[in-house]
Design a protein around this motif. Structure first.
Motif, PDB file in Angstrom:
ATOM      1  N   ASP A 165       0.839  -1.196   0.000  1.00  0.00           N
ATOM      2  CA  ASP A 165       0.000   0.000   0.000  1.00  0.00           C
ATOM      3  C   ASP A 165       0.875   1.247   0.000  1.00  0.00           C
ATOM      4  OD1 ASP A 165      -2.031   1.822   0.207  1.00  0.00           O
ATOM      5  OD2 ASP A 165      -2.907   1.007   2.031  1.00  0.00           O
ATOM      6  N   CYS A 166       0.630   2.122  -0.952  1.00  0.00           N
ATOM      7  CA  CYS A 166       1.391   3.376  -1.057  1.00  0.00           C
ATOM      8  C   CYS A 166       0.626   4.574  -0.514  1.00  0.00           C
ATOM      9  CB  CYS A 166       1.762   3.642  -2.512  1.00  0.00           C
ATOM     10  SG  CYS A 166       2.842   2.396  -3.224  1.00  0.00           S
TER      11      CYS A 166
ATOM     12  N   VAL B 220       8.228   7.598  15.595  1.00  0.00           N
ATOM     13  CA  VAL B 220       7.427   7.345  14.397  1.00  0.00           C
ATOM     14  C   VAL B 220       7.805   8.293  13.260  1.00  0.00           C
ATOM     15  CG1 VAL B 220       5.105   7.208  13.431  1.00  0.00           C
ATOM     16  CG2 VAL B 220       5.515   6.456  15.783  1.00  0.00           C
ATOM     17  N   VAL B 221       7.819   9.583  13.546  1.00  0.00           N
ATOM     18  CA  VAL B 221       8.135  10.553  12.493  1.00  0.00           C
ATOM     19  C   VAL B 221       9.531  10.302  11.932  1.00  0.00           C
ATOM     20  CG1 VAL B 221       8.529  12.995  12.005  1.00  0.00           C
ATOM     21  CG2 VAL B 221       6.554  12.319  13.377  1.00  0.00           C
ATOM     22  N   GLN B 222      10.485  10.037  12.813  1.00  0.00           N
ATOM     23  CA  GLN B 222      11.851   9.780  12.358  1.00  0.00           C
ATOM     24  C   GLN B 222      11.907   8.533  11.481  1.00  0.00           C
ATOM     25  OE1 GLN B 222      10.814  10.585  15.345  1.00  0.00           O
ATOM     26  NE2 GLN B 222      12.269  11.933  16.431  1.00  0.00           N
ATOM     27  N   HIS B 223      11.185   7.490  11.891  1.00  0.00           N
ATOM     28  CA  HIS B 223      11.144   6.266  11.081  1.00  0.00           C
ATOM     29  C   HIS B 223      10.545   6.555   9.706  1.00  0.00           C
ATOM     30  CE1 HIS B 223      10.264   2.060   9.918  1.00  0.00           C
ATOM     31  NE2 HIS B 223       9.110   2.554   9.478  1.00  0.00           N
ATOM     32  N   ASN B 224       9.413   7.244   9.697  1.00  0.00           N
ATOM     33  CA  ASN B 224       8.726   7.514   8.434  1.00  0.00           C
ATOM     34  C   ASN B 224       9.580   8.366   7.505  1.00  0.00           C
ATOM     35  OD1 ASN B 224       6.673   6.036   9.518  1.00  0.00           O
ATOM     36  ND2 ASN B 224       5.262   7.748   9.790  1.00  0.00           N
ATOM     37  N   HIS B 225      10.272   9.351   8.070  1.00  0.00           N
ATOM     38  CA  HIS B 225      11.149  10.187   7.248  1.00  0.00           C
ATOM     39  C   HIS B 225      12.343   9.386   6.721  1.00  0.00           C
ATOM     40  CE1 HIS B 225       9.676  14.300   9.025  1.00  0.00           C
ATOM     41  NE2 HIS B 225       8.727  13.599   8.460  1.00  0.00           N
ATOM     42  N   LYS B 226      12.849   8.473   7.560  1.00  0.00           N
ATOM     43  CA  LYS B 226      13.971   7.636   7.126  1.00  0.00           C
ATOM     44  C   LYS B 226      13.540   6.733   5.976  1.00  0.00           C
ATOM     45  CE  LYS B 226      17.447   4.409   8.927  1.00  0.00           C
ATOM     46  NZ  LYS B 226      17.932   3.682  10.142  1.00  0.00           N
ATOM     47  N   ILE B 227      12.330   6.171   6.083  1.00  0.00           N
ATOM     48  CA  ILE B 227      11.800   5.350   4.992  1.00  0.00           C
ATOM     49  C   ILE B 227      11.620   6.203   3.740  1.00  0.00           C
ATOM     50  CG2 ILE B 227       9.712   4.156   4.188  1.00  0.00           C
ATOM     51  CD1 ILE B 227      11.419   2.394   5.931  1.00  0.00           C
ATOM     52  N   GLY B 228      11.122   7.434   3.934  1.00  0.00           N
ATOM     53  CA  GLY B 228      10.944   8.343   2.801  1.00  0.00           C
ATOM     54  C   GLY B 228      12.255   8.669   2.112  1.00  0.00           C
TER      55      GLY B 228
ATOM     56  N   ALA C  92       2.086   8.617  -5.627  1.00  0.00           N
ATOM     57  CA  ALA C  92       2.803   9.105  -4.446  1.00  0.00           C
ATOM     58  C   ALA C  92       2.999   7.950  -3.471  1.00  0.00           C
ATOM     59  CB  ALA C  92       2.042  10.238  -3.781  1.00  0.00           C
ATOM     60  N   PHE C  93       3.890   8.147  -2.524  1.00  0.00           N
ATOM     61  CA  PHE C  93       4.166   7.137  -1.506  1.00  0.00           C
ATOM     62  C   PHE C  93       4.085   7.817  -0.147  1.00  0.00           C
ATOM     63  CE2 PHE C  93       7.053   4.713   1.251  1.00  0.00           C
ATOM     64  CZ  PHE C  93       6.588   3.411   1.051  1.00  0.00           C
ATOM     65  N   ILE C  94       3.231   7.286   0.737  1.00  0.00           N
ATOM     66  CA  ILE C  94       3.046   7.864   2.065  1.00  0.00           C
ATOM     67  C   ILE C  94       3.682   6.928   3.084  1.00  0.00           C
ATOM     68  CG2 ILE C  94       1.389   8.897   3.644  1.00  0.00           C
ATOM     69  CD1 ILE C  94       1.256   9.972   0.736  1.00  0.00           C
ATOM     70  N   PRO C  95       4.864   7.236   3.588  1.00  0.00           N
ATOM     71  CA  PRO C  95       5.497   6.336   4.544  1.00  0.00           C
ATOM     72  C   PRO C  95       4.673   6.210   5.832  1.00  0.00           C
ATOM     73  CG  PRO C  95       7.068   7.964   3.706  1.00  0.00           C
ATOM     74  CD  PRO C  95       5.705   8.411   3.289  1.00  0.00           C
ATOM     75  N   CYS C  96       4.575   4.980   6.334  1.00  0.00           N
ATOM     76  CA  CYS C  96       3.932   4.748   7.627  1.00  0.00           C
ATOM     77  C   CYS C  96       4.884   3.942   8.498  1.00  0.00           C
ATOM     78  CB  CYS C  96       2.586   4.042   7.470  1.00  0.00           C
ATOM     79  SG  CYS C  96       2.704   2.247   7.234  1.00  0.00           S
TER      80      CYS C  96
ATOM     81  N   MET D  35       6.173  12.605   1.943  1.00  0.00           N
ATOM     82  CA  MET D  35       5.226  12.250   0.895  1.00  0.00           C
ATOM     83  C   MET D  35       5.877  12.422  -0.478  1.00  0.00           C
ATOM     84  SD  MET D  35       1.221  13.361   0.358  1.00  0.00           S
ATOM     85  CE  MET D  35       1.544  15.004  -0.292  1.00  0.00           C
ATOM     86  N   PRO D  36       6.830  11.564  -0.828  1.00  0.00           N
ATOM     87  CA  PRO D  36       7.447  11.691  -2.160  1.00  0.00           C
ATOM     88  C   PRO D  36       6.424  11.429  -3.262  1.00  0.00           C
ATOM     89  CG  PRO D  36       8.194   9.698  -1.034  1.00  0.00           C
ATOM     90  CD  PRO D  36       7.419  10.484  -0.037  1.00  0.00           C
ATOM     91  N   ALA D  37       6.383  12.320  -4.242  1.00  0.00           N
ATOM     92  CA  ALA D  37       5.379  12.229  -5.312  1.00  0.00           C
ATOM     93  C   ALA D  37       6.060  12.257  -6.678  1.00  0.00           C
ATOM     94  CB  ALA D  37       4.379  13.380  -5.190  1.00  0.00           C
ATOM     95  N   PHE D  38       5.552  11.428  -7.579  1.00  0.00           N
ATOM     96  CA  PHE D  38       6.097  11.320  -8.936  1.00  0.00           C
ATOM     97  C   PHE D  38       5.393  12.283  -9.889  1.00  0.00           C
ATOM     98  CE2 PHE D  38       7.238   7.305  -7.054  1.00  0.00           C
ATOM     99  CZ  PHE D  38       8.409   6.913  -7.679  1.00  0.00           C
TER     100      PHE D  38
END
Length: 442
Positions: free
Chosen positions: A62-63, A321-329, A391-395, A357-360
């Motif tokens: 899921d993105c 959580v935010v740090q993890h999500n940003h790291k995944i991003g 787009a990809f929404i890191p969770c 929220m990286p978007a193409f």
């Protein structure tokens, strides 16, 4: 190994029936069939963590994560357990539930510049409440918002200024005025054009294409110089850009802020917070004062949704959580850019370097942004088990392995994309291209 998804038989049956039951076929237009290729799931059966399964039992990475509302992951255990506890106690009563004060104190502790909060069930209700109270506070009528931002409300004050203004009286549409989000001079021109008439400015604090340093401070100052209320819409940015959102990231003090989506991990819980001098207008303590019907929802105090919000806050406070999500991003951006570079296609496929929220952007062989080429990319990613819209929404449930899977699917998709650039997506895409949500005609 990549999945190879080709069976949509139950989805096809669903699509053939649902539009006779539900206008639009869904309860959010951006989830509609016109937003996806024909070769895609029509409905989701369930989700777990970073994956979902459709009604044909196909599995997808899921993105979108519930249109950005699922910040921890589908069916996240700590949230589900807390919700289950509350369900056993009842969810709606004749008087307020005691959990409402508990949540009010907890939520406001995250936002030191605000002293009052009101709950709701969806973002449109909350943003409309913010607009209403700003009008009451200033005694003015007009609402200003950026014309180049996608969505603020399904209510007339916003929809009346979009191509989807069918059913909105022109007199109502004229009560909203628009400016360009990155051009504060265009906002200043509105204040000069409508002196002492603009009640508020409502805007997202930032988008995936970033925000200039000092921008929020400048727009708040400008808004106040002309006697209007500044509303910071954190529906998308809340619990993503920072915790609780861009209000902390940029250390700013809007008069009002609106919150939703990711703050309860997909459950229907939203909130408006603000300064007491403004928010108290929606109260009942000042005898003899005009009564402002700010917002009044039977389900606004549902205990299980509030509990979901409290559990989500607890996880954000205990875990990074935010740090993890940003790291995944960040990892996602690096891996995808490697794939784009490898396929020598950067002139036609690009990625905004926004780690929350990286978007193409997808372009055709004329180097023009193309919905058709985007839809073809969606078709090919979905075929490979990635539920993707651009787009990809890191969770918190996303892993680097998930990103590696995405990158592998993207690599194969871009090989096909090059072919579409050559012969045209029309020859390779099954069905029509996805359409804009906001359009004049169906």
């Amino acid at each position: 190994m990549l999945r190879n998804i080709s069976n949509f038989s139950n989805s096809d049956k669903y699509r053939a029936k649902i539009h006779n039951l539900i206008p639009g076929g869904a309860h959010t237009y951006s989830k509609g069939d016109d937003q996806f290729p024909v070769l895609s799931p029509a409905a989701i059966k369930y989700g777990k963590g970073s994956h979902v399964w459709d009604i044909d039992d196909n599995m997808y990475l899921d993105c979108s994560m519930g249109l950005t509302s699922v910040s921890l992951g589908h069916a996240y255990p700590a949230v589900i357990e807390r919700v289950h506890e509350e369900l056993e106690r009842g969810v709606n009563f004749q008087r307020p539930a005691s959990i409402e004060m508990e949540m009010a104190e907890k939520f406001l502790s995250l936002i030191p510049c605000h002293q009052m909060v009101k709950f709701g069930k969806n973002g449109s209700t909350i943003t409309t409440a913010a607009v209403k109270i700003a009008r009451a506070y200033t005694g003015r009528t007009l609402v200003a918002f950026p014309a180049d931002h996608p969505f603020y409300s399904y209510d007339d004050w916003f929809i009346g200024q979009t191509p989807c203004n069918f059913g909105v009286p022109e007199e109502v549409s004229k009560l909203s005025v628009t400016y360009q989000s990155k051009d504060l001079n265009s906002l200043k021109e509105l204040f000069l054009k409508y002196p002492n008439q603009i009640a508020c400015v409502i805007t997202e604090p930032e988008r995936y294409d970033g925000s200039e340093p000092g921008y929020l401070e400048r727009i708040i100052k400008l808004t106040h110089e002309y006697g209007a209320v500044f509303i910071q819409d954190e529906m998308v940015t809340g619990f993503k850009t920072d915790f609780p959102g861009s209000i902390k990231k940029y250390n700013v003090e809007p008069d009002i802020a609106t919150w939703g989506k990711g703050i309860a991990n997909g459950f229907s819980f939203c909130a408006i917070t603000g300064k007491k001098e403004i928010m108290s207008l929606g109260g009942i303590s000042k005898t003899g004062s005009p009564k402002l019907f700010l917002t009044s929802t039977t389900h606004g105090g549902e205990t299980h949704a509030i509990a979901a919000g409290m559990a989500t806050i607890d996880v954000f406070q205990k875990e990074s959580v935010v740090q993890h999500n940003h790291k995944i991003g960040d990892y996602f951006i690096a891996k995808c850019n490697e794939v784009i570079s490898k396929n020598k296609i950067s002139d036609f496929v690009s990625l905004e370097p926004c780690n929350w929220m990286p978007a193409f952007t997808f372009r055709d062989n004329k180097n023009e942004v193309s919905n058709g080429m985007r839809t073809y990319a969606m078709q090919e990613m979905i075929r490979r088990g990635v539920l993707f819209q651009g787009a990809f929404i890191p969770c918190f449930s996303h892993t680097t392995g998930d990103v590696d899977y995405f990158a592998t699917a993207l690599n194969e998709t871009l090989i096909e994309y090059v072919k579409a650039l050559d012969v045209g997506y029309e020859k390779l895409l099954k069905g029509d291209a996805a359409k804009a949500v906001f359009r004049k005609y169906i």
